[in-house]
Design a protein around this motif. Structure first.
Motif, PDB file in Angstrom:
ATOM      1  N   ILE A   1      -9.341 -17.245   0.658  1.00 52.68           N
ATOM      2  CA  ILE A   1      -9.537 -18.207   1.044  1.00 52.68           C
ATOM      3  C   ILE A   1      -9.947 -18.939   0.170  1.00 52.68           C
ATOM      4  O   ILE A   1      -9.290 -19.894   0.830  1.00 52.68           O
ATOM      5  N   GLY A   2     -10.377 -19.068  -0.999  1.00 46.43           N
ATOM      6  CA  GLY A   2     -10.239 -19.990  -1.457  1.00 46.43           C
ATOM      7  C   GLY A   2      -8.699 -20.602  -1.691  1.00 46.43           C
ATOM      8  O   GLY A   2      -9.009 -22.148  -2.155  1.00 46.43           O
ATOM      9  N   ARG A   3      -8.284 -19.814  -2.075  1.00 45.19           N
ATOM     10  CA  ARG A   3      -6.974 -20.035  -2.734  1.00 45.19           C
ATOM     11  C   ARG A   3      -5.980 -21.459  -1.441  1.00 45.19           C
ATOM     12  O   ARG A   3      -5.150 -22.044  -1.434  1.00 45.19           O
ATOM     13  N   SER A   4      -6.356 -20.614  -0.393  1.00 47.69           N
ATOM     14  CA  SER A   4      -5.206 -21.731   0.871  1.00 47.69           C
ATOM     15  C   SER A   4      -6.323 -22.667   1.157  1.00 47.69           C
ATOM     16  O   SER A   4      -5.741 -23.402   1.746  1.00 47.69           O
ATOM     17  N   CYS A   5      -6.928 -23.368  -0.250  1.00 49.77           N
ATOM     18  CA  CYS A   5      -8.310 -24.319   0.647  1.00 49.77           C
ATOM     19  C   CYS A   5      -7.176 -24.857  -0.010  1.00 49.77           C
ATOM     20  O   CYS A   5      -7.739 -26.352  -0.121  1.00 49.77           O
ATOM     21  N   ALA A   6      -6.646 -24.770  -0.947  1.00 49.51           N
ATOM     22  CA  ALA A   6      -6.697 -25.635  -2.481  1.00 49.51           C
ATOM     23  C   ALA A   6      -4.968 -26.801  -1.869  1.00 49.51           C
ATOM     24  O   ALA A   6      -4.506 -26.132  -0.974  1.00 49.51           O
TER      25      ALA A   6
ATOM     26  N   LEU B   1     -14.756 -20.883  -5.285  1.00 48.47           N
ATOM     27  CA  LEU B   1     -14.662 -22.183  -5.515  1.00 48.47           C
ATOM     28  C   LEU B   1     -13.116 -21.847  -6.004  1.00 48.47           C
ATOM     29  O   LEU B   1     -12.221 -21.818  -6.503  1.00 48.47           O
ATOM     30  N   LEU B   2     -13.783 -20.375  -7.200  1.00 50.77           N
ATOM     31  CA  LEU B   2     -12.577 -20.402  -7.921  1.00 50.77           C
ATOM     32  C   LEU B   2     -11.404 -19.643  -7.752  1.00 50.77           C
ATOM     33  O   LEU B   2     -10.786 -20.462  -8.320  1.00 50.77           O
ATOM     34  N   GLY B   3     -11.408 -19.421  -5.982  1.00 51.23           N
ATOM     35  CA  GLY B   3      -9.791 -18.769  -5.259  1.00 51.23           C
ATOM     36  C   GLY B   3      -8.850 -20.412  -5.489  1.00 51.23           C
ATOM     37  O   GLY B   3      -7.857 -20.815  -5.638  1.00 51.23           O
ATOM     38  N   ALA B   4      -9.758 -21.285  -5.052  1.00 50.09           N
ATOM     39  CA  ALA B   4      -9.589 -23.171  -5.146  1.00 50.09           C
ATOM     40  C   ALA B   4      -9.120 -23.415  -6.588  1.00 50.09           C
ATOM     41  O   ALA B   4      -7.997 -23.961  -6.508  1.00 50.09           O
ATOM     42  N   LEU B   5     -10.358 -23.034  -7.672  1.00 49.27           N
ATOM     43  CA  LEU B   5      -9.613 -23.247  -8.770  1.00 49.27           C
ATOM     44  C   LEU B   5      -8.765 -23.247  -9.502  1.00 49.27           C
ATOM     45  O   LEU B   5      -7.873 -23.756 -10.681  1.00 49.27           O
ATOM     46  N   SER B   6      -8.241 -22.183  -9.132  1.00 56.49           N
ATOM     47  CA  SER B   6      -7.433 -20.754  -9.806  1.00 56.49           C
ATOM     48  C   SER B   6      -6.287 -21.588  -9.941  1.00 56.49           C
ATOM     49  O   SER B   6      -4.927 -21.342  -9.831  1.00 56.49           O
TER      50      SER B   6
END
Lengths: 195, 583
Positions: free
Chosen positions: A190-195, A153-158
């Motif tokens: 992975i989180g970043r790629s979900c954004a 989730l941190l990856g996505a919110l970043s």
């Protein structure tokens, strides 16, 4: 807001035991590594026992209050889906919302004293124009550990903040035990790629 | 530079200041101070004392002998330690002595929201109020310095938001205390019998006068001149909110706030047109500033209940300026959201006791700890709570008042050692007949698992004697002392039936270690056979978070289940069984 320029505020919401404190620590470290003043606050005590938990992070040139005022959070992230609705009033207009599609049944629902809301996704989409909604817990299991959902989730919110990825990665490396480093760095990507 | 919580910074400050003795009793939001101080062992000797009074006395004696010492507690803990506080003010100290006392405005995890600053005035000793982690560290060191300069105990008052917020702190090296540690043989200095205490009494007033002058020039107090239309006097975390809500205003920021720095206050108010006092909880500063004959406003605009925030102060500012306060719109769908109240954890040993008590018509006096949660639905087995140790003495009070029901008092193990044991003496000595249950989960669980005199381990990590609650009961004159395993429902019920039926006092020790502390499951996890389940919901009524009863037939969340088997024992249809462990 004052002579000290722009302050970025982030709110992380979830349920005791979901790893909110670690997520908050990583975010704060990333902000400090990038040269910011930073303050965070987390709820301790009774909240650890199945209650809803809130972590607040603020960074910028000079931060006074460790608490995020209503309507000022640039990013709201919920580790359990209805917690995003519970704290929606923290969000600034146009802010990014990241939600784990997980359901953790509150004990009030188990007791039959309350009902878990229907169509949570529809409600979230109606309240939050900028919404990233996905099953971070499932992705975490794929990475190898359910507990990595917080870093996913941190990856996505970043993607909603101005801190560069290498700063986040340095913060992750400094915050987790060596044997979990690789997994958490992967989780972040992975989180970043979900954004 | 490091990001530290206020409590971590206090511990670091103790280390840097050359503190060698640190005592306390756990209490949110103060607990992490000692948990972090012990990381500096052996430089700092740390102990969890049985209660705050003992902790205060141990640290006080160390400081009388010349050591630098701190004692930590939450606000209500200082009530327990108030007796030594008031007279240590007379005796004074040789080595630096700081009591770090943590207030909990808003009552995040407390039974009241008393304002500790009043104790500094009451005891006539200096008060320091940090507003972030850097100041937490700096003011701890300043407190030790002031304490040694004036031979006085010092209170450093923190709050939940100072203790539990994190911010950037610059570290420094430790400065050792060079005093020889030995209590001077000098009874007029240390023995407050009336003829010597009267001399001490005068010295206390002289000391206050000197401290007042020092407070005016202290680096902990500063004037920030900006626009002079409005001048704000503030302290502690409220300063941080003030800087965001009134960025243009001049501020007198008090860190060394008692004795009141009168001359500095006068200098500040002379430079501004209007004075506003912004402080959390009581009007501790405002009342005094008014007593100086200075016109100011404060509590007429700033709430004296609960904690402050930028949002509450924005409303205060609007009221002050005669502007409309925008009506708070409730967040969409928020009314539909189910609450997440704190509950006893899956596998909690307390649940079995409350479930068994549910079968009896009794009145239950409770105490401070995880088992306070027994007051909530669906357990509903706790009728009144007053304070630490009160669960035992209040049972006796109800009994003596003539409440016609059987009275049961419940306290935890740590609470029992804290102040429960004296109540136990009272029951036996004064011919009471209360039934006392000590729910012994082998740790101070509510505050995050600290050791106590019954656990067999010290804060320094050494093995030690484990005091027996049963032996205490017998020594206090209880003839009926029983031990139960709360995970065995039938046995618990049988013993409870026996003890509730006799007209004499009885001590029941319910022993089951906290599974969260043990970090292991009580037994194999359970599952509900959906075929056999008759949807009677007996298992749901024990209030276990692992049992999901949202549907007609409940199921068990395997991630949460701790395998205590309580639900299985509640099921009359044999629908709940152990899941076989994979080999």
């Amino acid at each position: 807001m004052n002579e000290n320029g722009m302050i970025e505020s982030v709110v992380l919401a979830g349920v005791g035991g979901q790893g909110i404190l670690l997520a908050s620590e990583i975010l704060a470290k990333a902000a400090m590594i990038a040269g910011n003043d930073v303050k965070t606050n987390e709820v301790h005590g009774m909240a650890q026992r199945g209650g809803s938990v809130l972590a607040q992070i603020r960074y910028g040139k000079k931060v006074y209050s460790p608490l995020v005022a209503r309507g000022t959070a640039r990013v709201l992230c919920a580790l359990e889906q209805i917690e995003a609705l519970r704290y929606s009033d923290y969000l600034a207009p146009g802010g990014l919302v990241v939600v784990n599609s997980q359901t953790i049944t509150p004990v009030t629902v188990s007791m039959g004293a309350a009902k878990y809301p229907q169509d949570v996704e529809t409600k979230l989409r109606s309240v939050f124009p900028r919404l990233i909604y996905f099953d971070a817990s499932q992705k975490a299991v794929e990475v190898g550990d359910l507990r990595a959902a917080n870093v996913i989730l941190l990856g996505a919110l970043s993607t909603g903040l101005d801190l560069p990825p290498e700063v986040w990665k340095k913060a992750i490396e400094e915050s987790v035990k060596p044997k979990f480093r690789e997994m958490n760095l992967k989780a972040f990507d992975i989180g970043r790629s979900c954004a | 530079m490091q990001i530290l919580s206020g409590n971590e910074a206090f511990a670091r400050g103790a280390y840097e200041a050359g503190v060698t003795v640190a005592c306390g009793y756990p209490g949110t939001p103060s607990t992490e101070i000692l948990e972090n101080a012990v990381k500096f062992k052996p430089a700092i000797y740390c102990e969890w004392s049985p209660n705050e009074k003992v902790a205060f006395e141990v640290a006080a004696a160390a400081a009388c002998a010349g050591a630098r010492a701190i004692v930590t507690m939450k606000h209500v803990g200082l009530n327990v330690a108030a007796d030594p506080l008031m007279t240590l003010s007379y005796l004074g100290v040789e080595g630096g002595f700081v009591a770090i006392v943590a207030d909990d405005p808003g009552m995040h995890s407390s039974q009241n929201e008393q304002d500790t600053r009043n104790y500094a005035r009451f005891a006539k000793i200096p008060l320091l109020e940090p507003s972030d982690s850097q100041e937490a560290k700096d003011f701890l060191k300043l407190g030790i310095e002031i304490s040694e300069k004036y031979k006085t105990p010092v209170i450093v008052r923190t709050t939940t938001r100072v203790s539990h917020s994190r911010s950037i702190v610059e570290l420094a090296d430790r400065v050792e205390n060079t005093r020889q540690i030995a209590l001077e043989k000098n009874p007029p200095r240390w023995v407050p019998v009336p003829q010597w205490a009267r001399v001490m009494r005068r010295n206390v007033e002289d000391r206050l006068g000197k401290l007042r002058a020092d407070a005016c020039s202290s680096s902990a107090n500063r004037i920030e001149w900006r626009d002079k239309t409005l001048g704000i006097v503030t302290a502690s975390i409220a300063y941080q909110y003030v800087r965001e809500v009134w960025p243009e205003a001049s501020v007198l920021k008090l860190g060394f706030s008692y004795p009141y720095p009168d001359d500095l206050i006068r200098q500040f108010v002379a430079g501004v047109k209007k004075v506003l006092v912004v402080e959390e909880l009581d009007d501790f500063l405002e009342e005094h500033i008014k007593a100086l004959g200075i016109a100011c406003v404060g509590k007429q605009f700033v709430p004296n209940i609960g904690e402050l925030s930028v949002t509450t102060l924005e409303a205060s500012r609007a009221r002050m300026e005669g502007r409309e306060i925008p009506a708070e719109k409730p967040a969409p769908f928020v009314d539909e959201l189910p609450g997440r109240p704190p509950v006893l954890c899956p596998g909690c040993p307390h649940r079995g006791v409350f479930a068994a008590l549910g079968k009896h018509e009794v009145i239950v006096t409770g105490d401070i700890g995880c088992y306070s949660l027994g007051a909530f639905k669906p357990l509903n087995r706790l009728d009144i709570i007053l304070c630490m140790g009160g669960g035992i003495s209040m049972a006796h009070g109800l009994d003596k008042a003539g409440d016609h029901r059987t009275v049961v008092g419940i306290v935890g193990d740590s609470t029992f050692f804290h102040s429960g044991v004296t109540g136990l003496m009272d029951i036996a000595y004064n011919r009471g007949c209360s039934k006392i249950i000590v729910v012994d989960n082998r740790t101070t669980a509510m505050t995050g698992h600290q050791d106590h005199p019954g656990t067999g381990q010290t804060l320094m990590g050494e093995p030690t004697v484990a005091l027996s609650i049963e032996d205490f009961g017998r020594a206090c004159g209880f003839k009926r002392v029983r031990t139960i395993n709360p995970y065995k429902v039938k046995e618990t019920l049988d013993i409870l039936n026996e003890e509730l039926s006799v007209r004499e006092p009885s001590l029941i020790v319910s022993r089951g270690p906290c599974p969260l502390h043990e970090k292991k499951k009580v037994g194999p996890i359970r599952r509900i056979d959906q075929e056999l389940c008759k949807a009677c919901r007996a298992c749901v009524r024990i209030g276990c978070p692992a049992i999901d009863g949202a549907q007609k037939k409940p199921f068990i969340n395997a991630f949460l289940c701790n395998g205590c088997s309580l639900c299985q024992q509640m099921c009359a249809f044999g629908a709940i069984s152990a899941v076989e462990e994979k080999p």
